[in-house]
Design a protein around this motif. Structure first.
Motif, PDB file in Angstrom:
ATOM      1  N   UNK A   5       6.334  38.347  72.469  1.00 37.42           N
ATOM      2  CA  UNK A   5       5.092  39.429  72.372  1.00 37.42           C
ATOM      3  C   UNK A   5       4.366  39.327  71.496  1.00 37.42           C
ATOM      4  N   UNK A   6       4.419  38.444  70.226  1.00 37.90           N
ATOM      5  CA  UNK A   6       3.593  38.211  69.328  1.00 37.90           C
ATOM      6  C   UNK A   6       2.286  37.326  70.002  1.00 37.90           C
ATOM      7  N   UNK A   7       2.637  36.672  71.178  1.00 35.21           N
ATOM      8  CA  UNK A   7       1.717  35.710  71.766  1.00 35.21           C
ATOM      9  C   UNK A   7       1.415  34.499  70.594  1.00 35.21           C
ATOM     10  N   UNK A   8       0.275  34.062  70.190  1.00 36.90           N
ATOM     11  CA  UNK A   8      -0.021  33.043  69.187  1.00 36.90           C
ATOM     12  C   UNK A   8       0.311  31.842  69.703  1.00 36.90           C
ATOM     13  N   UNK A   9      -0.326  31.134  70.738  1.00 34.97           N
ATOM     14  CA  UNK A   9      -1.309  31.679  71.565  1.00 34.97           C
ATOM     15  C   UNK A   9      -0.910  32.826  72.850  1.00 34.97           C
ATOM     16  N   UNK A  10      -1.971  33.280  73.508  1.00 34.72           N
ATOM     17  CA  UNK A  10      -1.555  33.843  74.610  1.00 34.72           C
ATOM     18  C   UNK A  10      -1.866  35.348  74.616  1.00 34.72           C
ATOM     19  N   UNK A  11      -1.810  36.070  75.873  1.00 32.70           N
ATOM     20  CA  UNK A  11      -2.072  37.484  75.902  1.00 32.70           C
ATOM     21  C   UNK A  11      -1.155  38.576  75.113  1.00 32.70           C
ATOM     22  N   UNK A  12      -1.728  39.693  74.601  1.00 28.71           N
ATOM     23  CA  UNK A  12      -1.052  40.522  74.105  1.00 28.71           C
ATOM     24  C   UNK A  12      -0.376  41.781  74.882  1.00 28.71           C
ATOM     25  N   UNK A  13      -0.246  41.523  76.116  1.00 28.73           N
ATOM     26  CA  UNK A  13       0.444  42.683  76.844  1.00 28.73           C
ATOM     27  C   UNK A  13       1.770  43.227  76.401  1.00 28.73           C
ATOM     28  N   UNK A  14       2.559  42.397  75.823  1.00 34.73           N
ATOM     29  CA  UNK A  14       3.928  42.468  75.409  1.00 34.73           C
ATOM     30  C   UNK A  14       4.040  43.039  74.149  1.00 34.73           C
ATOM     31  N   UNK A  73       3.322  35.184  77.227  1.00 38.32           N
ATOM     32  CA  UNK A  73       3.413  33.816  76.526  1.00 38.32           C
ATOM     33  C   UNK A  73       4.377  33.418  76.555  1.00 38.32           C
ATOM     34  N   UNK A  74       4.886  32.210  76.899  1.00 39.04           N
ATOM     35  CA  UNK A  74       6.479  31.736  77.205  1.00 39.04           C
ATOM     36  C   UNK A  74       6.675  30.351  76.491  1.00 39.04           C
ATOM     37  N   UNK A  75       7.794  30.079  76.036  1.00 37.95           N
ATOM     38  CA  UNK A  75       8.070  28.802  75.601  1.00 37.95           C
ATOM     39  C   UNK A  75       9.819  28.679  75.373  1.00 37.95           C
ATOM     40  N   UNK A  76      10.496  28.335  76.402  1.00 34.94           N
ATOM     41  CA  UNK A  76      11.756  28.444  76.530  1.00 34.94           C
ATOM     42  C   UNK A  76      12.440  27.423  77.449  1.00 34.94           C
ATOM     43  N   UNK A  77      13.424  26.623  77.206  1.00 36.01           N
ATOM     44  CA  UNK A  77      14.133  25.859  78.101  1.00 36.01           C
ATOM     45  C   UNK A  77      15.634  26.335  78.746  1.00 36.01           C
ATOM     46  N   UNK A  78      16.039  27.455  77.985  1.00 34.66           N
ATOM     47  CA  UNK A  78      17.182  27.888  78.253  1.00 34.66           C
ATOM     48  C   UNK A  78      17.100  29.528  78.701  1.00 34.66           C
ATOM     49  N   UNK A  79      17.815  30.000  79.461  1.00 34.04           N
ATOM     50  CA  UNK A  79      17.922  31.358  79.882  1.00 34.04           C
ATOM     51  C   UNK A  79      19.129  32.027  80.137  1.00 34.04           C
ATOM     52  N   UNK A  80      19.188  33.552  79.961  1.00 34.22           N
ATOM     53  CA  UNK A  80      20.445  34.167  80.062  1.00 34.22           C
ATOM     54  C   UNK A  80      20.750  34.242  81.634  1.00 34.22           C
ATOM     55  N   UNK A  81      21.898  33.674  81.539  1.00 33.73           N
ATOM     56  CA  UNK A  81      22.602  33.516  83.071  1.00 33.73           C
ATOM     57  C   UNK A  81      22.807  34.983  83.723  1.00 33.73           C
ATOM     58  N   UNK A  82      21.966  35.068  84.976  1.00 33.94           N
ATOM     59  CA  UNK A  82      21.937  36.223  85.908  1.00 33.94           C
ATOM     60  C   UNK A  82      23.567  36.400  86.176  1.00 33.94           C
ATOM     61  N   UNK A  83      24.344  35.673  86.597  1.00 35.25           N
ATOM     62  CA  UNK A  83      25.731  35.788  87.301  1.00 35.25           C
ATOM     63  C   UNK A  83      26.635  36.203  86.371  1.00 35.25           C
ATOM     64  N   UNK A  84      26.627  36.487  85.134  1.00 37.16           N
ATOM     65  CA  UNK A  84      27.658  36.589  84.136  1.00 37.16           C
ATOM     66  C   UNK A  84      27.102  37.563  83.269  1.00 37.16           C
ATOM     67  N   UNK A  85      26.576  38.937  83.617  1.00 32.81           N
ATOM     68  CA  UNK A  85      26.334  39.798  82.720  1.00 32.81           C
ATOM     69  C   UNK A  85      27.275  40.860  82.602  1.00 32.81           C
ATOM     70  N   UNK A  86      27.800  41.104  81.203  1.00 34.82           N
ATOM     71  CA  UNK A  86      28.676  42.184  81.125  1.00 34.82           C
ATOM     72  C   UNK A  86      28.019  43.470  81.412  1.00 34.82           C
ATOM     73  N   UNK A  87      28.785  44.540  81.523  1.00 31.39           N
ATOM     74  CA  UNK A  87      28.356  45.952  82.000  1.00 31.39           C
ATOM     75  C   UNK A  87      27.311  46.674  80.931  1.00 31.39           C
ATOM     76  N   UNK A  88      27.785  46.106  79.697  1.00 36.77           N
ATOM     77  CA  UNK A  88      27.033  46.994  78.589  1.00 36.77           C
ATOM     78  C   UNK A  88      25.499  46.383  78.500  1.00 36.77           C
ATOM     79  N   UNK A  89      25.201  45.372  79.377  1.00 33.91           N
ATOM     80  CA  UNK A  89      23.851  44.778  79.430  1.00 33.91           C
ATOM     81  C   UNK A  89      23.049  45.197  80.562  1.00 33.91           C
TER      82      UNK A  89
END
Length: 392
Positions: free
Chosen positions: A357-366, A312-328
């Motif tokens: 991962x809590x879904x509500x609504x949606x699948x419980x896979x995560x 289940x997803x609901x977001x309009x922003x995302x973590x940038x793939x091109x600026x990840x520090x080494x610790x992540x």
């Protein structure tokens, strides 16, 4: 007599329909970011999810309202969406748990809706151009002046980029969750729980609190601007960073608090907005997506397990793939567009997941991520206890 409605988009697109929900005294204008959600069930959970603050939700499933509304399935106490856009509102709702109709619920909450429009055409527009600013305009008679004003209002909307909405939907005061979990026949008293979790409320859903309870946690919910020192004074075994609306970069107070908590090596679990805030606290970056992810059928790959889960997803922003520090370290990726869906710190007990991962609504896979959080707290508690014994 039906009241007419019109959806105006910032690009000038117009969709005529019938108004439902809150009609006001004469004209109503509801402005927000127009997004589409592909979930086939759970309209009540969707519109009461605080993550949808500032948005006009288009539901791609055509029949909405057929099972009515019941208070048990609300994810918060109010509707947070600015408006609802659907293909068809059934004349009758039928379900043994129904307490009122969707139309009556939206009237009670003073939220406007528009039905009888071509949601397939609208979804194609959004899928091509991305999320657009829009305005739902309702009146007994649609006028050209009203249409012009609706388009102007849509274009004048600031959008969600740079907007801190978490501060608008958060709880006003701390509280201990007392309503139990999802599955327990007899709610467990908080003092009987194995671990104490402090949950930051950036727009938290009730299903999240129930999942934490089912995982064996006593949960204390605190406002979004609570300093790290106040959280640590509650002596939690772990800290949860909730979902929520708006731009994560605007929540500088939360980023600062998370950085202080990371210094203490306390276990941290973030989802949705909380996941993005954790990434920002670790010096990563985020950016606005073209149309975001909204629905209950999004495939995500767990990289370490080489396993695909429907989420289940609901977001309009995302973590940038091109600026990840080494610790992540990236732990999950979307199979729709490859965007980051999960991260963890390489040496500290902290991880995040973009979906729900809590879904509500949606699948419980995560949903197993809540158990992973508990395991992390168990391991951390064992290490702390061992260190204390060595110093005696």
């Amino acid at each position: 007599m039906p009241q007419f409605a019109l959806l105006a988009l910032e690009d000038g697109s117009l969709f005529e329909g019938i108004a439902f929900g809150y009609l006001g005294q004469s004209e109503v204008f509801a402005v927000g970011e127009v997004v589409f959600n592909t979930a086939m069930t759970g309209y009540q959970e969707i519109i009461t999810d605080p993550s949808y603050a500032g948005q006009l939700i288009t539901l791609t499933y055509p029949h909405i309202g057929n099972v009515g509304i019941n208070t048990d399935d609300c994810e918060s106490n109010t509707i947070h969406a600015k408006g609802l856009i659907i293909r068809q509102l059934p004349l009758l709702a039928s379900n043994w748990r129904q307490q009122m109709t969707l139309d009556a619920f939206m009237k009670e909450q003073k939220i406007v809706g528009i039905t009888d429009i071509d949601t397939r055409r609208l979804t194609r527009v959004l899928r091509t151009q991305g999320a657009l600013k829009g305005c739902i305009y309702t009146a007994e008679k649609i006028t050209q002046e009203g249409i012009t004003l609706a388009i102007e209002k849509a274009r004048a909307f600031s959008g969600l980029a740079g907007l801190d909405l978490a501060i608008e939907v958060t709880t006003k005061a701390p509280y201990v969750w007392q309503e139990g979990g999802l599955w327990a026949l007899q709610p467990k008293a908080p003092e009987q729980s194995q671990f104490h979790v402090v949950a930051y409320d950036f727009g938290i859903k009730k299903t999240i609190l129930r999942c934490l309870t089912d995982a064996g946690c006593k949960v204390t919910v605190v406002p979004a601007k609570t300093p790290a020192q106040e959280v640590l004074a509650l002596q939690p075994h772990g800290v949860f960073l909730s979902n929520g609306p708006g731009d994560p970069q605007a929540c500088d107070y939360a980023i600062t608090a998370i950085q202080h908590l990371l210094e203490k090596n306390i276990p941290i679990f973030g989802i949705c907005l909380g996941h993005q805030l954790l990434a920002l606290a670790l010096q990563a970056k985020t950016h606005k997506m073209k149309f975001g992810h909204h629905g209950g059928n999004h495939p995500v790959k767990a990289l370490m397990l080489n396993q695909v889960m429907i989420t289940s997803q609901n977001h309009g922003f995302t973590v940038d793939d091109n600026a990840l520090p080494e610790c992540i370290e990236v732990t999950h990726r979307s199979l729709f567009d490859g965007t980051i869906q999960g991260i963890k710190h390489r040496s500290k007990p902290a991880f995040g997941f973009q979906g729900h991962p809590e879904a509500g609504p949606g699948p419980n896979d995560v949903r197993g991520l809540f158990a992973e959080f508990v395991t992390m707290m168990q391991n951390h508690h064992a290490i702390v206890t061992a260190n204390e014994l060595e110093t005696v």
